[in-house]
Design a protein around this motif. Sequence first.
Motif, PDB file in Angstrom:
ATOM      1  N   ASP A   1       0.643 -13.616 -13.799  1.00 49.11           N
ATOM      2  CA  ASP A   1       1.551 -14.759 -13.881  1.00 49.11           C
ATOM      3  C   ASP A   1       2.968 -14.244 -14.128  1.00 49.11           C
ATOM      4  O   ASP A   1       3.491 -14.318 -15.226  1.00 49.11           O
ATOM      5  N   GLU A   2       3.593 -13.667 -13.105  1.00 49.86           N
ATOM      6  CA  GLU A   2       4.945 -13.123 -13.250  1.00 49.86           C
ATOM      7  C   GLU A   2       5.814 -13.564 -12.076  1.00 49.86           C
ATOM      8  O   GLU A   2       5.473 -13.337 -10.924  1.00 49.86           O
ATOM      9  N   GLY A   3       6.953 -14.153 -12.339  1.00 48.88           N
ATOM     10  CA  GLY A   3       7.972 -14.474 -11.335  1.00 48.88           C
ATOM     11  C   GLY A   3       7.441 -15.141 -10.088  1.00 48.88           C
ATOM     12  O   GLY A   3       6.806 -16.186 -10.121  1.00 48.88           O
ATOM     13  N   GLU A   4       7.710 -14.529  -8.954  1.00 54.11           N
ATOM     14  CA  GLU A   4       7.321 -15.057  -7.648  1.00 54.11           C
ATOM     15  C   GLU A   4       5.804 -15.122  -7.507  1.00 54.11           C
ATOM     16  O   GLU A   4       5.274 -15.991  -6.835  1.00 54.11           O
ATOM     17  N   VAL A   5       5.102 -14.206  -8.141  1.00 54.80           N
ATOM     18  CA  VAL A   5       3.645 -14.229  -8.054  1.00 54.80           C
ATOM     19  C   VAL A   5       3.122 -15.484  -8.738  1.00 54.80           C
ATOM     20  O   VAL A   5       2.176 -16.123  -8.276  1.00 54.80           O
ATOM     21  N   GLY A   6       3.755 -15.887  -9.826  1.00 52.39           N
ATOM     22  CA  GLY A   6       3.355 -17.105 -10.530  1.00 52.39           C
ATOM     23  C   GLY A   6       3.543 -18.333  -9.666  1.00 52.39           C
ATOM     24  O   GLY A   6       2.718 -19.259  -9.668  1.00 52.39           O
ATOM     25  N   ARG A   7       4.624 -18.373  -8.925  1.00 50.88           N
ATOM     26  CA  ARG A   7       4.882 -19.504  -8.026  1.00 50.88           C
ATOM     27  C   ARG A   7       3.833 -19.553  -6.920  1.00 50.88           C
ATOM     28  O   ARG A   7       3.313 -20.627  -6.588  1.00 50.88           O
ATOM     29  N   MET A   8       3.526 -18.389  -6.357  1.00 48.43           N
ATOM     30  CA  MET A   8       2.508 -18.305  -5.297  1.00 48.43           C
ATOM     31  C   MET A   8       1.158 -18.744  -5.848  1.00 48.43           C
ATOM     32  O   MET A   8       0.410 -19.465  -5.174  1.00 48.43           O
ATOM     33  N   ARG A   9       0.853 -18.318  -7.060  1.00 52.03           N
ATOM     34  CA  ARG A   9      -0.400 -18.706  -7.698  1.00 52.03           C
ATOM     35  C   ARG A   9      -0.478 -20.226  -7.839  1.00 52.03           C
ATOM     36  O   ARG A   9      -1.517 -20.842  -7.552  1.00 52.03           O
ATOM     37  N   GLY A  10       0.618 -20.804  -8.266  1.00 54.75           N
ATOM     38  CA  GLY A  10       0.661 -22.267  -8.420  1.00 54.75           C
ATOM     39  C   GLY A  10       0.422 -22.985  -7.106  1.00 54.75           C
ATOM     40  O   GLY A  10      -0.318 -23.988  -7.044  1.00 54.75           O
ATOM     41  N   ILE A  11       1.036 -22.482  -6.052  1.00 54.67           N
ATOM     42  CA  ILE A  11       0.862 -23.107  -4.728  1.00 54.67           C
ATOM     43  C   ILE A  11      -0.594 -22.994  -4.286  1.00 54.67           C
ATOM     44  O   ILE A  11      -1.169 -23.976  -3.768  1.00 54.67           O
ATOM     45  N   LEU A  12      -1.201 -21.816  -4.467  1.00 54.15           N
ATOM     46  CA  LEU A  12      -2.587 -21.647  -4.045  1.00 54.15           C
ATOM     47  C   LEU A  12      -3.530 -22.551  -4.833  1.00 54.15           C
ATOM     48  O   LEU A  12      -4.453 -23.150  -4.260  1.00 54.15           O
ATOM     49  N   ILE A  13      -3.303 -22.656  -6.126  1.00 50.88           N
ATOM     50  CA  ILE A  13      -4.161 -23.527  -6.934  1.00 50.88           C
ATOM     51  C   ILE A  13      -3.983 -24.987  -6.509  1.00 50.88           C
ATOM     52  O   ILE A  13      -4.959 -25.750  -6.402  1.00 50.88           O
ATOM     53  N   GLN A  14      -2.742 -25.358  -6.244  1.00 51.07           N
ATOM     54  CA  GLN A  14      -2.479 -26.744  -5.797  1.00 51.07           C
ATOM     55  C   GLN A  14      -3.182 -27.013  -4.481  1.00 51.07           C
ATOM     56  O   GLN A  14      -3.816 -28.061  -4.295  1.00 51.07           O
ATOM     57  N   LEU A  15      -3.075 -26.107  -3.521  1.00 52.27           N
ATOM     58  CA  LEU A  15      -3.722 -26.289  -2.223  1.00 52.27           C
ATOM     59  C   LEU A  15      -5.249 -26.317  -2.366  1.00 52.27           C
ATOM     60  O   LEU A  15      -5.941 -27.049  -1.664  1.00 52.27           O
TER      61      LEU A  15
END
Length: 168
Positions: free
Chosen positions: A146-160
């Motif tokens: 859960d760091e920076g851009e990786v955290g944002r990507m993680r959020g998008i994947l979980i949302q999808l």
Amino acid sequence: MDGGDPFGEPVADAPPAPLSMEPPQDDAAFSMPPAPVTQEPVVMAPVVDDFQAPGVEEVSPQQAFNAQWQQELNARRNAEETAKQTAITQASSDLTKFTSERDATRESKMSKNRSEEQVKLEALEADLESTNPWERVVKLVDLQIDEGEVGRMRGILIQLKNEGIKSA
């Protein structure tokens, strides 16, 4: 004794002659006649010990020491040779033991890796049958970071993943 020598001898008016390091000119008093030259070699008579028994050879202290030293060296050499042979046999047995333990560890690790790979392949095949493709993607991505851009990507994947496919 006016102005005389304390030992009672009269003192000469002339100073004594200086001492020189040169040999006296008159060598006749010190010369010796040359030794006669002979052609025969000089042979010395053997030394006979009056206290030695006839037929018994006396051993000198040096010879006794050398004999004792040689015996000690031979004993050391034999001890070192036996220690060397013992070490060689011990090393050989240790090497075979190590090799067998290493092979056993290697075989157990290989079988463990095969079984883990088989479980992972079965899980992958089960994921292919899933109706939500995002669940498959999320399983392939490590979401624990859960760091920076990786955290944002993680959020998008979980949302999808949670929304599923709504575009259809």
